[in-house]
Design an enzyme around this catalytic site. Structure first.
Site, PDB file in Angstrom:
ATOM      1  N   GLU A  35       0.832  -1.201   0.000  1.00 35.86           N
ATOM      2  CA  GLU A  35       0.000   0.000   0.000  1.00 35.86           C
ATOM      3  C   GLU A  35       0.867   1.251   0.000  1.00 35.86           C
ATOM      4  OE1 GLU A  35      -3.150   0.334  -0.475  1.00 35.86           O
ATOM      5  OE2 GLU A  35      -3.603  -1.806  -0.492  1.00 35.86           O
ATOM      6  N   TYR A 122      -6.328   5.834   5.551  1.00 35.47           N
ATOM      7  CA  TYR A 122      -6.550   4.782   4.560  1.00 35.47           C
ATOM      8  C   TYR A 122      -5.636   3.592   4.810  1.00 35.47           C
ATOM      9  CZ  TYR A 122      -6.144   2.007   0.390  1.00 35.47           C
ATOM     10  OH  TYR A 122      -6.079   0.929  -0.464  1.00 35.47           O
ATOM     11  N   ASP A 140     -10.008   5.482  -0.425  1.00 33.59           N
ATOM     12  CA  ASP A 140      -8.988   6.227  -1.157  1.00 33.59           C
ATOM     13  C   ASP A 140      -9.701   7.148  -2.150  1.00 33.59           C
ATOM     14  OD1 ASP A 140      -9.907   4.533  -3.133  1.00 33.59           O
ATOM     15  OD2 ASP A 140      -7.959   3.639  -3.578  1.00 33.59           O
ATOM     16  N   CYS A 189     -16.805   2.864 -12.894  1.00 39.51           N
ATOM     17  CA  CYS A 189     -17.168   4.177 -12.338  1.00 39.51           C
ATOM     18  C   CYS A 189     -15.997   5.141 -12.501  1.00 39.51           C
ATOM     19  CB  CYS A 189     -17.564   4.019 -10.870  1.00 39.51           C
ATOM     20  SG  CYS A 189     -18.464   5.437 -10.201  1.00 39.51           S
ATOM     21  N   CYS A 196     -22.223   3.393 -16.771  1.00 34.12           N
ATOM     22  CA  CYS A 196     -23.291   3.137 -15.813  1.00 34.12           C
ATOM     23  C   CYS A 196     -24.141   1.923 -16.183  1.00 34.12           C
ATOM     24  CB  CYS A 196     -24.173   4.370 -15.669  1.00 34.12           C
ATOM     25  SG  CYS A 196     -23.293   5.814 -15.008  1.00 34.12           S
ATOM     26  N   CYS A 199     -22.769  -1.135 -14.548  1.00 32.43           N
ATOM     27  CA  CYS A 199     -22.485  -1.061 -13.118  1.00 32.43           C
ATOM     28  C   CYS A 199     -23.455  -1.912 -12.308  1.00 32.43           C
ATOM     29  CB  CYS A 199     -22.563   0.382 -12.647  1.00 32.43           C
ATOM     30  SG  CYS A 199     -22.174   0.563 -10.882  1.00 32.43           S
ATOM     31  N   CYS A 205     -27.678   3.918  -7.271  1.00 34.23           N
ATOM     32  CA  CYS A 205     -26.836   5.105  -7.444  1.00 34.23           C
ATOM     33  C   CYS A 205     -27.696   6.366  -7.515  1.00 34.23           C
ATOM     34  CB  CYS A 205     -25.989   4.972  -8.706  1.00 34.23           C
ATOM     35  SG  CYS A 205     -24.870   6.371  -8.972  1.00 34.23           S
TER      36      CYS A 205
END
Length: 333
Positions: A35, A122, A140, A189, A196, A199, A205
């Site tokens: 990370e 995070y 994030d 996204c 969309c 998705c 949404c």
């Protein structure tokens, strides 16, 4: 964010999610290092370094007992060198307290991790979530975008979304959910022209229902980068070059570089090199001198591979070395 949406996300992730090697296993040490490497670094660039890093520092103990110079040598070219300093200091602190197993045993593992150098909200949550030690959804920049659209929130601070994520039902704070949402952000996204229709969370949404998913989150106008000018003093001979060891903090902290000083724009000549940094553009002018500057150390051309050098200085010195019939490859030890 109900059970039906969660099941659709699970199905999509099983069929469309990315297979990334660093997602295998639940070793908190590996998760933490990966990370950190991925912060502010392109995935392709970081991925090439991950196994190299673990080949040299396979354990928390090996990293803690290494010198910071050894870490910086391996970090060459990745930028944000303060990350390497923080990683090394945090490794020493973790090792002194008994390692990650000791963190797992304390009453507040999240707070303990947050007190380590360079470990932010995070990263601390990612370590606990991805190692299976806690139920967190680490937010994030990519997850911020997904959540902003799901909730049609105009807020832009990561802290706001992290607070809301921490309050989600535990089913939405599982390790695989974080990975799935990260992949959704990368593949579907996207910042512009989100897909969309593909998705799995479309029916939930709020931004899509409003017909304006691209408006979330609001885009902040980035000011143009400033330009900073530096003179770099080059003293070299057929055997090597004189370099200075940069202070631990500041530009290229802890690296070896040509002595440098800031200057006003030089109107009568083009810079010898231009280097893009995150917050400004660096324009460098080479000043060749016959005598070594003060507080410099002589380093032989063939030994430069052992030193952590900023990327533009490394390129410059590789050219200088080749002019003397010597070559050195970056990232070798």
């Amino acid at each position: 964010m109900n059970a039906s949406l969660l099941e659709k996300l699970r199905k999509w992730y099983h069929e469309q999610g990315r297979s990334l090697p660093w997602r295998e296993g639940q070793d908190p040490y590996r998760i933490w290092v990966i990370e950190t490497l991925l912060q502010q670094t392109q995935i392709a660039q970081a991925e090439a370094r991950i196994e190299q890093f673990f080949a040299v520092f396979p354990s928390l103990e090996s990293l803690a007992q290494a010198s910071v110079e050894d870490v910086l040598v391996l970090w060459r070219g990745l930028g944000y060198y303060q990350r390497a300093h923080n990683l090394h200091r945090a490794a020493q602190q973790l090792y002194a307290m008994g390692g990650f197993s000791a963190v797992q045993r304390v009453s507040d593992p999240l707070g303990t991790l947050l007190r380590l150098p360079g470990v932010g909200p995070y990263t601390a949550r990612a370590i606990l979530s991805f190692s299976g030690w806690g139920n967190f959804l680490p937010v994030d920049g990519n997850l911020l975008r997904v959540l902003s659209r799901l909730w049609a929130e105009k807020e832009t601070s990561r802290e706001f979304y992290q607070r809301k994520a921490d309050e989600l039902p535990i089913a939405w704070r599982q390790r695989w959910v974080a990975y799935a949402l990260m992949d959704l952000a990368r593949l579907v996204c996207t910042p512009r022209r989100p897909k969309c229709l593909l998705c799995p969370l479309a029916e939930g949404c709020a931004a899509l229902r409003l017909g304006q998913p691209e408006d979330y989150p609001p885009r902040a106008l980035r000011p143009p980068k400033s330009v900073k000018h530096f003179v770099f003093t080059l003293c070299r001979d057929g055997q090597g070059v004189w370099l200075e060891h940069r202070p631990p903090r500041g530009l290229w902290g802890g690296l070896w570089s040509l002595p440098m000083r800031s200057t006003t724009p030089v109107s009568d000549r083009e810079p010898d090199f231009v280097h893009e940094l995150t917050h400004f553009q660096l324009r460098g002018y080479i000043e060749r001198v016959p005598k070594p500057p003060q507080r410099t150390q002589f380093i032989r051309w063939e030994e430069l591979r052992e030193y952590a050098l900023p990327a533009p200085i490394q390129r410059l010195l590789m050219q200088e070395a080749e002019a003397h019939g010597v070559s050195f490859s970056p990232y070798q030890r």
